[in-house]
Write a protein that holds these residues in place. Structure first.
Motif, PDB file in Angstrom:
ATOM      1  N   ASP A  72       0.868  -1.171   0.000  1.00  0.00           N
ATOM      2  CA  ASP A  72       0.000   0.000   0.000  1.00  0.00           C
ATOM      3  C   ASP A  72       0.902   1.217   0.000  1.00  0.00           C
ATOM      4  OD1 ASP A  72      -1.749   2.109   0.614  1.00  0.00           O
ATOM      5  OD2 ASP A  72      -3.116   0.725   1.635  1.00  0.00           O
ATOM      6  N   ARG A  74       0.259   4.059   1.011  1.00  0.00           N
ATOM      7  CA  ARG A  74       0.057   4.889   2.193  1.00  0.00           C
ATOM      8  C   ARG A  74      -0.511   4.062   3.338  1.00  0.00           C
ATOM      9  NH1 ARG A  74      -3.810   9.488   0.525  1.00  0.00           N
ATOM     10  NH2 ARG A  74      -4.833   7.748  -0.486  1.00  0.00           N
ATOM     11  N   VAL A  81      -7.628   5.360   9.315  1.00  0.00           N
ATOM     12  CA  VAL A  81      -8.161   5.048   7.991  1.00  0.00           C
ATOM     13  C   VAL A  81      -9.677   5.027   8.064  1.00  0.00           C
ATOM     14  CG1 VAL A  81      -8.198   3.369   6.114  1.00  0.00           C
ATOM     15  CG2 VAL A  81      -6.112   3.698   7.454  1.00  0.00           C
ATOM     16  N   ASP A  83     -13.730   4.474   7.398  1.00  0.00           N
ATOM     17  CA  ASP A  83     -14.533   3.276   7.169  1.00  0.00           C
ATOM     18  C   ASP A  83     -14.765   3.014   5.681  1.00  0.00           C
ATOM     19  OD1 ASP A  83     -14.603   3.120   9.872  1.00  0.00           O
ATOM     20  OD2 ASP A  83     -16.765   3.415  10.095  1.00  0.00           O
ATOM     21  N   LEU A  84     -14.999   4.076   4.913  1.00  0.00           N
ATOM     22  CA  LEU A  84     -15.238   3.884   3.481  1.00  0.00           C
ATOM     23  C   LEU A  84     -14.006   3.304   2.801  1.00  0.00           C
ATOM     24  CD1 LEU A  84     -17.184   7.154   2.571  1.00  0.00           C
ATOM     25  CD2 LEU A  84     -18.113   4.858   2.827  1.00  0.00           C
ATOM     26  N   ASP A  85     -12.812   3.747   3.223  1.00  0.00           N
ATOM     27  CA  ASP A  85     -11.583   3.219   2.633  1.00  0.00           C
ATOM     28  C   ASP A  85     -11.376   1.752   2.972  1.00  0.00           C
ATOM     29  OD1 ASP A  85     -10.871   5.648   1.455  1.00  0.00           O
ATOM     30  OD2 ASP A  85      -9.936   6.359   3.300  1.00  0.00           O
ATOM     31  N   LEU A  86     -11.994   1.298   4.062  1.00  0.00           N
ATOM     32  CA  LEU A  86     -11.856  -0.093   4.469  1.00  0.00           C
ATOM     33  C   LEU A  86     -12.948  -0.982   3.882  1.00  0.00           C
ATOM     34  CD1 LEU A  86     -10.816   0.383   8.197  1.00  0.00           C
ATOM     35  CD2 LEU A  86      -9.373  -0.233   6.258  1.00  0.00           C
ATOM     36  N   ARG A 153      -3.247  -2.793   3.880  1.00  0.00           N
ATOM     37  CA  ARG A 153      -4.348  -3.266   3.039  1.00  0.00           C
ATOM     38  C   ARG A 153      -3.799  -3.714   1.685  1.00  0.00           C
ATOM     39  NH1 ARG A 153      -7.596   1.738   2.329  1.00  0.00           N
ATOM     40  NH2 ARG A 153      -5.637   2.761   2.841  1.00  0.00           N
ATOM     41  N   ASP A 178      -9.794  -6.894   1.651  1.00  0.00           N
ATOM     42  CA  ASP A 178     -11.163  -6.606   1.236  1.00  0.00           C
ATOM     43  C   ASP A 178     -11.599  -7.615   0.176  1.00  0.00           C
ATOM     44  OD1 ASP A 178     -13.573  -5.286   1.045  1.00  0.00           O
ATOM     45  OD2 ASP A 178     -12.868  -3.923  -0.509  1.00  0.00           O
TER      46      ASP A 178
END
Length: 674
Positions: A72, A74, A81, A83-86, A153, A178
């Motif tokens: 990753d 970053r 981080v 929630d949407l990015d996760l 991630r 994910d």
């Protein structure tokens, strides 16, 4: 010496290859027939987070890992981080909601146990049916248990493998993936990679996965299943945390007071499609795809249908625009087919990628093409057990061409071809791989040949696979030999596989022992299978324990019901029906029927007749069960059709009599004497 029947052989082979076939003809008519254990399949979601606690400086470790593993660009910290990015889905839009695109979190009953499991470290799996809220629940658990720790991630299996091999400090780390199926490729997550990641027990690997995808993996022949699926079968039960589609009344009652300011939450609590699915617009998304009119809808919905069929065919990657364009004419409805004045493909894709209620869209643009929303693929897969439109013929050569050179994609397509009853394409993919010396492909090919009762070829490819060291091949080879030479040959090879740690044949080994009157050996094999996660063996063990008046059988049966094992659901529903608990019986039997149980359909017909006097509904249930080979349903259907359709009634009665059903034989003789 007893020979194994073709039906038993086929059933067991499919079980042994992960197709989870149902238990048949257990003691004292506990279960009337064997049904294939299938469960829908649709959309695996996976989550991982990787925390690196650097003894010599976080920045140094981050630079090292991003250079070596490129996980990753970053990496962040848990809690920083978003929630949407996760992967937490955007909720439906509401002008009256004060909490934005992600509503307030409503706690689930498993929260405390899940948080403690994440805190302890190791592999933790959050699973559930459809968009139940697995990702949100897992994110909350990680934020509560590991806030402030480094978060990684990886974007795919290659990055995950590189991360596992990178010599970075692991104490206290969390790895987050994910959509788990993306990480089960040939170079992705398997038991060895997981062991390297979690050697330091303080590292937490947190994943989410849809039950539909678990079922698809288990129901696929093992040789065609994505590599790395042994991670699921090798994880102990206390590491699994199930999220229900619906909030319980207790969970809703314990919700924060502020939830009353967000009308979406109460609407989702009462929604028929489930709490999480309502919030992410699952029902509205299906309606957008399936209900509409006009030329733009015709083009857009046809493109969506083409992408959905590519996913059903097993393509895990994106569908290129040029492929969608080739398929478009085949998916246009009759009034629009052949017209030259339709909107362009670009216009149709714009329609298909428009978000519904501010949340999901039918297609998602990604590098290389478009992915169909799992909220569309999942329901279609769930309906695939019933009569419906098959994947169109034109799809198979196109996805095959797209997957060329990618063994993981080819295996996925082969496994899905079996589910879609396109064994021609499954064999076309598997045979060259088997001929090139791939032992698992040879086992897969042998499985196909057994399913088609091509015994000589099945024995040959099973032998090649077994001699090449495949335990799955040993199981198939033994079972194929059993059709020709008896149970002893099957037992030898099944035991050889068991000695190597593969207990897929434990159920059959128990049945062989029972056939020769050795209850102790049968119980031992079924217990070993149950401990290894073989649900059919566990079900047989539960019934045997009940025969032995062992009260622990109830716990096993309850666990199987909670795991949605179709035969356990059927047994539980039939007992509830006999006990007069008709409402409970109907609900449980419908769950079992939705998961492929033919016997459940038969009992639903009985329920309709006994409790409602609804002959029409009984006919519907019994006709579907009869068409799928359920002999008592054939007899019952014949009786109900005696007056309405004597010709069809005679057809079903003769078929049941030919299959040896005593009541059908007696009734047929009576009719002939009239």
């Amino acid at each position: 010496m007893r020979r194994l029947s073709a039906r038993v052989i086929i059933t067991v082979v499919v079980v042994c290859l992960g197709m989870a076939v149902a238990v048949g003809f257990l003691a004292r008519q506990k279960l009337a027939d064997a049904d294939q254990y299938s469960s829908v399949g649709s959309g695996l979601v996976a989550l991982f987070g990787f925390l690196v606690v650097a003894g010599g400086g976080v920045a140094t470790v981050i630079r090292f890992v991003t250079q070596r593993a490129r996980v990753d660009d970053r990496p962040g910290l848990v809690g920083d981080v978003g929630d949407l990015d996760l992967g937490v889905a955007v909720a439906i839009h509401s002008p009256h909601a004060i909490s934005g695109v992600i509503p307030l979190y409503i706690g689930r009953s498993i929260d405390d146990e899940l948080r403690e499991a994440v805190k302890r470290g190791g592999f933790v799996l959050v699973h559930g049916e459809g968009p139940a809220g697995k990702t949100r629940t897992a994110v909350v658990a990680i934020n509560n248990a590991r806030r402030g720790q480094p978060l990684w991630r990886p974007a795919g299996p290659d990055e995950l493998r590189k991360l596992a091999e990178a010599p970075v400090p692991r104490h206290g780390a969390v790895v987050w993936l994910d959509r788990l199926e993306r990480f089960l490729g040939p170079d992705g997550l398997d038991l060895a990679t997981l062991d390297r990641l979690t050697r330091d027990q303080r590292l937490a690997v947190v994943a989410t996965i849809r039950d539909e995808q678990i079922a698809a993996i288990r129901s696929a022949p093992a040789a065609g299943a994505p590599p790395g699926t042994d991670v699921l079968s090798g994880m102990p039960g206390h590491r699994w945390f199930k999220i229900d589609r619906f909030l319980t009344p207790e969970e809703w009652a314990a919700a924060p007071d502020d939830t009353r300011y967000d009308p979406r939450l109460e609407q989702a609590y009462h929604a028929r499609e489930g709490f999480g699915e309502y919030l992410v617009a699952g029902r509205a998304l299906l309606d957008r795809w399936l209900v509409g009119g006009g030329p733009l809808y015709a083009v857009g919905s046809a493109l969506v249908s083409a992408a959905v069929d590519c996913a059903r065919a097993g393509l895990r990657g994106p569908v290129p625009v040029e492929v969608l364009e080739k398929l478009l004419p085949r998916y246009l409805a009759d009034p629009w087919y052949g017209r030259t004045d339709l909107p362009t493909v670009a216009d149709g894709l714009a329609w298909a990628t428009t978000r519904v209620l501010g949340a999901s869209s039918c297609l998602w643009p990604v590098p290389g093409g478009y992915l169909a929303s799992e909220q569309l693929v999942g329901p279609v897969r769930a309906l695939s057990r019933r009569p419906g439109p098959p994947v169109q013929d034109a799809v198979w050569p196109l996805v095959y061409e797209l997957a060329a050179g990618d063994d993981g994609e080819l295996r996925s397509i082969a496994a899905n071809a079996v589910q879609e009853e396109r064994t021609d394409w499954a064999e076309r993919i598997a045979r060259p791989m088997a001929e090139a010396g791939d032992a698992e492909a040879a086992a897969f090919l042998a499985c196909l040949l057994v399913m088609e009762k091509r015994w000589d070829d099945a024995i040959e490819w099973g032998r090649r696979s077994a001699q090449a060291g495949s335990t799955r091949g040993m199981i198939i080879y033994g079972m194929a030999l059993g059709t020709r030479f008896g149970e002893l040959e099957a037992e030898v090879w099944l035991q050889a596989a068991a000695e190597r740690g593969d207990l897929s044949g434990a159920f059959v080994l128990g049945e062989i022992a029972m056939n020769r009157g050795d209850r102790a050996a049968a119980k031992s094999w079924w217990r070993r299978g149950a401990e290894a996660g073989e649900l059919d063996a566990k079900f047989a063990l539960a019934l045997l324990m009940e025969d032995d008046d062992d009260p622990a059988y109830a716990r096993l049966l309850g666990e199987l019901v909670m795991a949605d094992h179709p035969e356990a659901l059927t047994e539980f529903g039939a007992r509830a029906l006999r006990a007069g608990e008709v409402t409970m019986a109907a609900g449980v039997l419908m769950r079992a029927a939705d998961r492929g149980s033919v016997t459940a359909l038969y009992h639903l017909g009985v329920h309709a007749m006994l409790t409602e006097g609804d002959g029409d509904r009984a006919i519907l249930c019994w006709r579907e069960a009869a068409e799928r080979g359920h002999v008592p349903a054939m007899t019952g259907l014949s009786l109900l059709l005696t007056a309405a359709d004597p010709a069809e009634s005679d057809v079903w009665l003769r078929k049941a009599a030919e299959l040896g059903e005593p009541q059908a034989v007696e009734l047929l003789n009576e009719r002939r004497q009239r």
